[in-house]
Structures are given as C-alpha cells and as structure tokens.
Design a protein around this motif. Structure first.
Motif, PDB file in Angstrom:
ATOM      1  N   GLY A  57       0.810  -1.222   0.000  1.00 46.24           N
ATOM      2  CA  GLY A  57       0.000   0.000   0.000  1.00 46.24           C
ATOM      3  C   GLY A  57       0.835   1.260   0.000  1.00 46.24           C
ATOM      4  N   GLY A  58       2.133   1.140  -0.262  1.00 47.81           N
ATOM      5  CA  GLY A  58       2.989   2.326  -0.351  1.00 47.81           C
ATOM      6  C   GLY A  58       4.361   2.077   0.228  1.00 47.81           C
ATOM      7  N   GLY A  59       5.212   3.104   0.137  1.00 45.04           N
ATOM      8  CA  GLY A  59       6.566   2.972   0.670  1.00 45.04           C
ATOM      9  C   GLY A  59       7.448   4.097   0.162  1.00 45.04           C
ATOM     10  N   SER A  60       8.726   3.991   0.491  1.00 42.00           N
ATOM     11  CA  SER A  60       9.675   5.044   0.127  1.00 42.00           C
ATOM     12  C   SER A  60      10.844   4.455  -0.659  1.00 42.00           C
ATOM     13  N   VAL A  61      11.146   5.096  -1.785  1.00 41.30           N
ATOM     14  CA  VAL A  61      12.303   4.701  -2.593  1.00 41.30           C
ATOM     15  C   VAL A  61      13.325   5.830  -2.525  1.00 41.30           C
ATOM     16  N   ILE A  62      14.555   5.461  -2.175  1.00 43.55           N
ATOM     17  CA  ILE A  62      15.647   6.439  -2.137  1.00 43.55           C
ATOM     18  C   ILE A  62      16.676   5.981  -3.161  1.00 43.55           C
ATOM     19  N   ASN A  63      16.766   6.713  -4.245  1.00 43.33           N
ATOM     20  CA  ASN A  63      17.746   6.398  -5.283  1.00 43.33           C
ATOM     21  C   ASN A  63      18.952   7.317  -5.114  1.00 43.33           C
ATOM     22  N   VAL A  64      20.134   6.741  -5.055  1.00 41.62           N
ATOM     23  CA  VAL A  64      21.307   7.575  -4.801  1.00 41.62           C
ATOM     24  C   VAL A  64      21.883   8.103  -6.111  1.00 41.62           C
ATOM     25  N   ALA A  65      21.771   9.407  -6.274  1.00 41.23           N
ATOM     26  CA  ALA A  65      22.418  10.101  -7.390  1.00 41.23           C
ATOM     27  C   ALA A  65      23.676  10.753  -6.818  1.00 41.23           C
ATOM     28  N   SER A  66      23.903  12.001  -7.104  1.00 40.99           N
ATOM     29  CA  SER A  66      25.095  12.703  -6.615  1.00 40.99           C
ATOM     30  C   SER A  66      24.975  14.171  -7.009  1.00 40.99           C
ATOM     31  N   PHE A  67      25.759  15.019  -6.329  1.00 39.74           N
ATOM     32  CA  PHE A  67      25.809  16.433  -6.738  1.00 39.74           C
ATOM     33  C   PHE A  67      26.307  16.565  -8.178  1.00 39.74           C
ATOM     34  N   VAL A  68      27.064  15.586  -8.665  1.00 40.96           N
ATOM     35  CA  VAL A  68      27.580  15.690 -10.038  1.00 40.96           C
ATOM     36  C   VAL A  68      26.480  15.543 -11.103  1.00 40.96           C
ATOM     37  N   ALA A  69      25.277  15.164 -10.663  1.00 47.91           N
ATOM     38  CA  ALA A  69      24.145  15.170 -11.598  1.00 47.91           C
ATOM     39  C   ALA A  69      23.694  16.604 -11.881  1.00 47.91           C
ATOM     40  N   LEU A  70      24.194  17.561 -11.089  1.00 52.43           N
ATOM     41  CA  LEU A  70      23.725  18.950 -11.187  1.00 52.43           C
ATOM     42  C   LEU A  70      24.788  19.949 -11.609  1.00 52.43           C
ATOM     43  N   VAL A  71      26.039  19.650 -11.334  1.00 48.37           N
ATOM     44  CA  VAL A  71      27.114  20.579 -11.707  1.00 48.37           C
ATOM     45  C   VAL A  71      28.230  19.811 -12.418  1.00 48.37           C
ATOM     46  N   GLY A  72      28.936  20.488 -13.279  1.00 50.53           N
ATOM     47  CA  GLY A  72      30.022  19.848 -14.009  1.00 50.53           C
ATOM     48  C   GLY A  72      31.367  20.096 -13.343  1.00 50.53           C
ATOM     49  N   ALA A  73      32.324  19.206 -13.595  1.00 50.64           N
ATOM     50  CA  ALA A  73      33.671  19.368 -13.043  1.00 50.64           C
ATOM     51  C   ALA A  73      34.698  19.245 -14.154  1.00 50.64           C
ATOM     52  N   ALA A  74      35.750  20.049 -14.062  1.00 51.11           N
ATOM     53  CA  ALA A  74      36.846  19.937 -15.026  1.00 51.11           C
ATOM     54  C   ALA A  74      37.645  18.658 -14.782  1.00 51.11           C
ATOM     55  N   THR A  75      37.547  18.124 -13.546  1.00 50.45           N
ATOM     56  CA  THR A  75      38.167  16.834 -13.213  1.00 50.45           C
ATOM     57  C   THR A  75      37.117  15.754 -13.455  1.00 50.45           C
ATOM     58  N   SER A  76      36.948  15.398 -14.713  1.00 52.96           N
ATOM     59  CA  SER A  76      35.781  14.619 -15.121  1.00 52.96           C
ATOM     60  C   SER A  76      35.878  13.132 -14.783  1.00 52.96           C
ATOM     61  N   GLN A  77      34.711  12.564 -14.454  1.00 55.62           N
ATOM     62  CA  GLN A  77      34.517  11.101 -14.424  1.00 55.62           C
ATOM     63  C   GLN A  77      33.254  10.888 -15.230  1.00 55.62           C
ATOM     64  N   ILE A  78      33.425  10.866 -16.539  1.00 55.54           N
ATOM     65  CA  ILE A  78      32.314  11.087 -17.448  1.00 55.54           C
ATOM     66  C   ILE A  78      31.201  10.037 -17.338  1.00 55.54           C
ATOM     67  N   GLY A  79      31.592   8.780 -17.204  1.00 55.76           N
ATOM     68  CA  GLY A  79      30.578   7.733 -17.106  1.00 55.76           C
ATOM     69  C   GLY A  79      29.797   7.840 -15.812  1.00 55.76           C
ATOM     70  N   TYR A  80      30.508   8.091 -14.722  1.00 55.31           N
ATOM     71  CA  TYR A  80      29.873   8.217 -13.404  1.00 55.31           C
ATOM     72  C   TYR A  80      28.883   9.376 -13.406  1.00 55.31           C
ATOM     73  N   THR A  81      29.319  10.524 -13.910  1.00 53.66           N
ATOM     74  CA  THR A  81      28.469  11.710 -13.926  1.00 53.66           C
ATOM     75  C   THR A  81      27.199  11.448 -14.739  1.00 53.66           C
TER      76      THR A  81
END
Ligand SMILES: NC(=O)c1ccc[n+]([C@@H]2O[C@H](COP(=O)([O-])OP(=O)(O)OC[C@H]3O[C@@H](n4cnc5c(N)ncnc54)[C@H](O)[C@@H]3O)[C@@H](O)[C@H]2O)c1
Length: 255
Positions: free
Chosen positions: A131-155
C-alpha cells in the motif's frame, strides 16, 4: 519508539561506506534491514553488527539476482517498505571523455544506472503490495554541476538516476510510493578516499570548493536517508534531495 519501527528496508551496497552506516542507523531506528551487497563484500559482517538484519548477496546489474534479493527479503520479513538503492561504483578508468574507453562506460552504467532501474523495477511492486513505501535512489551532486576533473561515465549515470527518480515519483505518487533522488556532496568513504590516498593535491583541489571546508561524513548522508525513509518525509516526493554542505549553491567560497 524508533523512527522506522515495523518497517522493512532493503539497502544495496550496504557492506561498507554510506550504505553500512545507513544499515546500522535504520536498524537502530527499528527497521528490519536487508544488507545487500556483492558476494565478496563485508556484508555478512555488517548485518551481524546491526540490531535486526540479514545479508543477501546481489549483483544489482543482474536482473535475476535483483529479483532474488527481494524474494529473500520477502521470505525473511514478510514485506518491503523501503528501497534504498545505494550501490554504486567509480572505477579509476572512468575519467576524461578523451581517455575513458567504452567498456569502462558500460561497466559504470550497468551498476549505477541499470542497477537502480532493476532495483526499482523489481522492488516497487513489493511496495505497492504494502500500500505504499519510500524509494531512495542515490544520485550525486555531479548530476547537477560539471567538473573539469571529469569522471564522465559516473556523472552521466547519476544524471540518469536523477531523471529516472523524478519520473517514478510522478507515476506512483497516488499509490503511496514516494521516490526521491538523494544527492550527496563529497563524502569521506572508501570510494572517494581511495582516489585521493596518494594524491593530496587532488583532494585539496576539491576541498577548496566546499563552503564548509570539509567533506560530509557517512552518518550525515545516512541521516538524510533516514528522513526520506521515514514517514516524517510524507510530503517529500520527486525531490532532488541535496546533502552537499552548500556546494551546488556556491560561486566564490571562503578560501
Ligand atoms: N562517497 C562520495 O563522495 C559520494 C558522493 C556522492 C554520491 N555517492 C554515492 O553514494 C553511494 C554509496 O557510495 P560510498 O561512498 O558509500 O561507496 P562504497 O564504495 O564505500 O560503497 C559502495 C558499495 O556498493 C557495492 N557494490 C558495488 N557494485 C555492486 C553491485 N554490482 N551489486 C551490489 N553492490 C555493489 C560495493 O561492494 C560497496 O559496498 C554510491 O551510489 C555513490 O555513487 C558517493
């Protein structure tokens, strides 16, 4: 009274790092916890240190393995209320787009993006049964900002988790299932500290951008996950739930 009394939580990647901290915290707060991680991980030890927990071997990138994880959880505890899809990898050969090979890209997407897809695909039906529940999916701050020190696949994989979470949040809201994307800033865990262990300059290059001048602790992220897992967050749905010490709000920092 615990904040998760009577609830059953399945936490992937719970053998170490943030997931381990969350398993300990959730069980202290009254939940029965399925500590899910790879066979060679320290998952059994983590489960043994929790108040009420079971270790289940899983490869989140493999559909039958994920379905079996939930079947074991159901058999052990009679239902599932919380999916904390936390497992993730950040391999060293995932780097700049100029040097990252397609096989590294595929490995990262398989665990970080497809893993969350499979955990939601096979897990959400169990929440609907309750009848319901909570899902917590772990993303990251890198989903929102870019870095010059890239980890392209992870981002890219974390961007996929963020947008997938929003869509699921909308689809299942009227059936009592909330879905949020937990977006940590940099955290002091083996995953990150491994990368910095023999390169203090690389560590400092990142630390200086943090308004608080320090990384998060695993407990600070687990506390946010606890809030999202509990009924205290009953109107929090589809959120980009940043726990980043102000990193994504920053332009010029105090140093
Ligand atoms: N540490 C950080 O700075 C940071 C920042 C933002 C987001 N995150 C995210 O938080 C989550 C947890 O990270 P952490 O720092 O605790 O990492 P960690 O490496 O300490 O833990 C990750 C866990 O996932 C497990 N795992 C890896 N592949 C798996 C698979 N195929 N199936 C099942 N389990 C698997 C590992 O065995 C490990 O126990 C990850 O999704 C990570 O991307 C971490």
């Amino acid at each position: 009274m615990g904040r998760l009394d009577g609830k059953v939580a399945v936490i992937t990647g719970a053998a170490g790092g943030i997931g381990r901290e969350a398993a300990m915290l959730f069980s202290e707060e009254g939940a029965s916890v399925v500590v899910a991680d790879t066979p060679r991980s320290a998952g059994a030890q983590t489960a043994a240190e929790c108040k009420r927990a079971t270790f289940v071997e899983v490869d989140v990138s493999d559909a039958p393995s994920v379905a079996a994880m939930y079947a074991t959880a159901l058999a052990a505890y009679g239902g599932i209320d919380i999916l904390y899809n936390n497992a993730g990898i950040m391999p060293a050969d995932d780097d700049s787009i100029l040097t990252t090979e397609p096989d590294a890209w595929d490995r990262v997407q398989a665990v970080n993006a497809k893993g969350v897809f499979l955990c939601c695909k096979y897990g959400i039906p169990h929440l609907l049964d309750r009848g319901g529940g909570s899902v917590i999916n772990v993303a990251s701050f890198v989903a929102l900002v870019g870095a010059a020190t890239s980890q392209i696949g992870y981002t890219a994989s974390k961007g996929a988790v963020l947008s997938m979470s929003r869509e699921l949040a909308v689809q299942f809201a009227r059936q009592g299932v909330r879905v949020n994307a937990l977006c940590p800033g940099p955290v002091e865990t083996p995953l990150l500290m491994r990368l910095f262990s023999d390169n203090p300059a690389a560590y400092e290059r990142r630390r200086i951008h943090l308004p608080m001048g320090r990384l998060a602790t695993a407990r600070e992220i687990a506390n946010a996950a606890l809030f999202l897992a509990s009924d205290e967050s009953s109107y929090v749905n589809g959120a980009t739930f940043l726990v980043d010490g102000g990193l994504t709000a920053a332009y010029v920092t105090p140093e």
